[in-house]
Design a protein around this motif. Structure first.
Motif, mmCIF file in Angstrom:
data_model
loop_
_atom_site.group_PDB
_atom_site.id
_atom_site.type_symbol
_atom_site.label_atom_id
_atom_site.label_comp_id
_atom_site.label_asym_id
_atom_site.label_seq_id
_atom_site.Cartn_x
_atom_site.Cartn_y
_atom_site.Cartn_z
ATOM 1 N N GLN A 176 -67.653 -31.729 -3.882
ATOM 2 C CA GLN A 176 -67.908 -31.655 -2.707
ATOM 3 C C GLN A 176 -67.984 -31.930 -1.397
ATOM 4 O O GLN A 176 -67.970 -31.328 -0.544
ATOM 5 C CB GLN A 176 -69.657 -32.017 -3.010
ATOM 6 C CG GLN A 176 -71.001 -32.137 -2.367
ATOM 7 C CD GLN A 176 -71.566 -30.642 -1.596
ATOM 8 O OE1 GLN A 176 -71.009 -29.714 -3.093
ATOM 9 N NE2 GLN A 176 -71.969 -30.070 -0.989
ATOM 10 N N ASP A 177 -67.559 -32.956 -1.489
ATOM 11 C CA ASP A 177 -67.100 -34.175 -0.349
ATOM 12 C C ASP A 177 -65.836 -33.482 0.545
ATOM 13 O O ASP A 177 -66.084 -33.157 2.041
ATOM 14 C CB ASP A 177 -66.962 -34.796 -0.355
ATOM 15 C CG ASP A 177 -65.573 -35.599 -1.205
ATOM 16 O OD1 ASP A 177 -65.247 -34.575 -2.221
ATOM 17 O OD2 ASP A 177 -64.892 -36.682 -0.763
ATOM 18 N N GLU A 219 -67.360 -30.158 2.571
ATOM 19 C CA GLU A 219 -68.574 -30.365 3.587
ATOM 20 C C GLU A 219 -67.799 -30.189 4.863
ATOM 21 O O GLU A 219 -67.679 -30.594 5.562
ATOM 22 C CB GLU A 219 -69.723 -32.169 3.118
ATOM 23 C CG GLU A 219 -70.601 -31.892 2.838
ATOM 24 C CD GLU A 219 -71.535 -32.800 1.736
ATOM 25 O OE1 GLU A 219 -71.840 -33.587 2.687
ATOM 26 O OE2 GLU A 219 -72.898 -32.110 0.832
ATOM 27 N N THR A 229 -66.268 -27.087 6.185
ATOM 28 C CA THR A 229 -67.158 -26.837 6.625
ATOM 29 C C THR A 229 -67.867 -26.920 7.829
ATOM 30 O O THR A 229 -67.601 -26.489 8.676
ATOM 31 C CB THR A 229 -68.191 -27.155 5.710
ATOM 32 O OG1 THR A 229 -68.681 -25.998 4.544
ATOM 33 C CG2 THR A 229 -69.422 -26.383 6.557
ATOM 34 N N PHE A 250 -75.150 -24.967 -1.771
ATOM 35 C CA PHE A 250 -74.661 -25.978 0.154
ATOM 36 C C PHE A 250 -74.742 -24.977 0.756
ATOM 37 O O PHE A 250 -75.595 -25.193 1.756
ATOM 38 C CB PHE A 250 -73.342 -26.112 -0.096
ATOM 39 C CG PHE A 250 -72.833 -26.604 0.637
ATOM 40 C CD1 PHE A 250 -73.449 -27.453 1.403
ATOM 41 C CD2 PHE A 250 -71.719 -26.115 1.126
ATOM 42 C CE1 PHE A 250 -72.231 -28.500 2.414
ATOM 43 C CE2 PHE A 250 -71.116 -26.549 2.135
ATOM 44 C CZ PHE A 250 -71.698 -27.998 2.890
#
Ligand code: APR
Length: 315
Positions: free
Chosen positions: A199-200, A203, A206, A290
Motif C-alpha cells: 500500500q505505501d 500511494e 500514485t 484505493f
C-alpha cells in the motif's frame, strides 16, 4: 480511404514543434497545416525538407487562422502559455481559456466536422470551454472532442515498468479522471500485465504519476513544462485516431471526453476509437477500494474545473 489533413494550432511552441515533427513522419497524413501567431513559416520550411509525403504548410498570425483550417479532418491544439515553478495548471486558466475559445471558434466555422484534440492546459477546463463554443455554433459532437491525457498513461507505464523491472513496451495502465493533480487516477489494479504493490508504495507511485508534470516544471526551473514527452503523447493519440479513422479496428486510447460515467460531465476513460472518432466509451471498469477513494477525491475538483470552463464560455 484518403489520408487525413491535420492542423496543429500553436505549432511553433515547445510542444508544437516536436509534435509537428512526429506527425510529419506519419504516412497517414496528406496535409499538415501549421498555425501559430509567430515563427510558423520557418518551422514549416524546415519540416518540409523531410522526405515523407505529408505536405507541410505554415500559417502565421490571426488573420491566417481560418486559412490554416480549410479542409482539416483533425485539429490538435497545443497553443498557450506553459507553467513555471510554483504554478498549477489551473493558474494558466486566464491566458489559455481565451486562446482555446478563439481557436475553437474558428474551427467551428471552418472545419465543423473535424476531430479536435486539446493539449492546452488546464485541460480539465479547456475541453468544456471548447464544447460550449461548439454548442454556440451548433457543431458540438461529443464523439469528436478530446482532451489529450495520453501523457499520464505514458508516465504510469514508465514508472510501473521501472518499479517492477518490466519491458515497458508491454505495460499498459489505464489512467482515468482528469489531467491535473488529484484528478489523475491511475488504475493500477487493471494493469497489463497485472502487478501489485504494498500500500505505501502504491500511494507513492500514485502521487508520483499525479505530480509528474511538476517534476518536469521544477527540473526545467522556469523554462516551461513538459514539451518533448507531451509531444510524444500528442502524436501517439493523434496517430491512434488517424488509424481508427482509416478503418483500423480495436484502437483504444484513454482521453478526456464528455461522459456520463461519473457525476463529472467530462471524464477520461479508455475509449474505443473508430471511423467517426469516439466509437464506444469502455467505462471505468472495476476499481479497487484505493482507486474508489482516489475517485472520491477527484470528483469535486474536476466538477469545479468543468464549471469554471463552462462559466467562462458563457460570459
Ligand atoms: N494562437 C496560436 N498560437 C498561440 C496563441 C494563439 N492565440 N497564443 C500563443 N500561441 C503559441 C505561442 O506563440 C507558442 O508558439 O503557442 C505556443 C506555446 O508554446 P510554448 O510557450 O513553448 O508552450 P508549450 O510548452 O508548448 O505549452 C503549451 O500546452 O501542455 C500545455 O500547459 C501547456 O498550456 C500549455 C500548452
Amino acid at each position: 480511404q484518403r489520408n487525413a489533413n491535420v492542423a496543429v494550432l500553436g505549432a511553433s511552441g515547445g510542444i508544437g514543434q516536436p509534435l509537428s515533427l512526429l506527425l510529419k513522419q506519419s504516412p497517414l497524413i496528406s496535409k499538415l497545416s501549421l498555425f501559430d501567431i509567430v515563427h510558423t513559416l520557418g518551422v514549416a520550411a524546415d519540416l518540409s525538407h523531410i522526405e515523407t509525403k505529408a505536405q507541410v504548410k505554415g500559417f502565421v498570425g490571426t488573420e491566417q487562422l481560418k486559412d490554416s483550417l480549410v479542409g482539416m479532418d483533425v485539429v490538435i491544439i497545443p497553443a498557450g502559455v506553459p507553467r513555471k515553478p510554483g504554478m498549477t495548471r489551473d493558474d494558466l486558466f486566464n491566458t489559455n481559456a481565451s486562446i482555446v475559445r478563439d481557436l475553437v471558434d474558428a474551427c467551428a466555422q471552418v472545419c465543423p466536422k473535424a476531430i479536435v484534440g486539446i493539449i492546452a492546459n488546464p485541460v480539465n477546463s479547456t475541453v468544456p470551454i471548447a464544447a460550449e463554443v461548439m454548442k454556440k455554433h451548433g457543431t458540438f459532437d461529443p464523439k469528436r472532442l478530446f482532451g489529450i491525457s495520453t501523457l499520464d498513461i505514458a508516465r504510469a507505464n514508465t514508472f510501473v515498468a521501472e518499479a517492477k523491472g518490466l519491458d515497458v513496451s508491454k505495460v499498459n495502465i489505464p489512467v482515468i479522471g482528469g489531467h491535473a493533480g488529484v484528478t489523475i487516477i491511475p488504475v493500477i489494479s487493471q494493469a497489463t500485465p497485472s502487478v501489485s504493490f504494498p500500500q505505501d508504495e502504491l500511494e507513492k507511485l500514485t502521487v508520483r504519476i499525479q505530480e509528474a508534470g511538476t517534476e518536469v516544471v521544477n527540473a526545467k526551473a522556469g523554462a516551461g513544462s513538459a514539451t518533448l514527452s507531451m509531444a510524444y503523447a500528442g502524436a501517439r493519440f493523434t496517430i491512434s485516431m488517424l488509424n481508427a479513422l482509416a478503418g483500423k479496428e480495436g484502437v483504444i486510447e484513454c482521453a478526456y471526453v464528455k461522459s456520463s460515467e461519473t457525476e463529472a460531465s467530462y471524464f477520461s476513460t479508455p475509449l474505443l476509437l473508430g471511423k467517426n472518432g469516439l466509437e464506444k466509451n469502455l467505462g471505468l471498469g472495476k476499481l479497487s477500494d484505493f482507486e474508489q477513494e482516489l475517485l472520491k477525491k477527484a470528483l469535486p475538483e474536476l466538477k469545479g474545473s468543468i464549471k469554471k470552463g463552462e462559466d467562462f464560455a458563457h460570459k
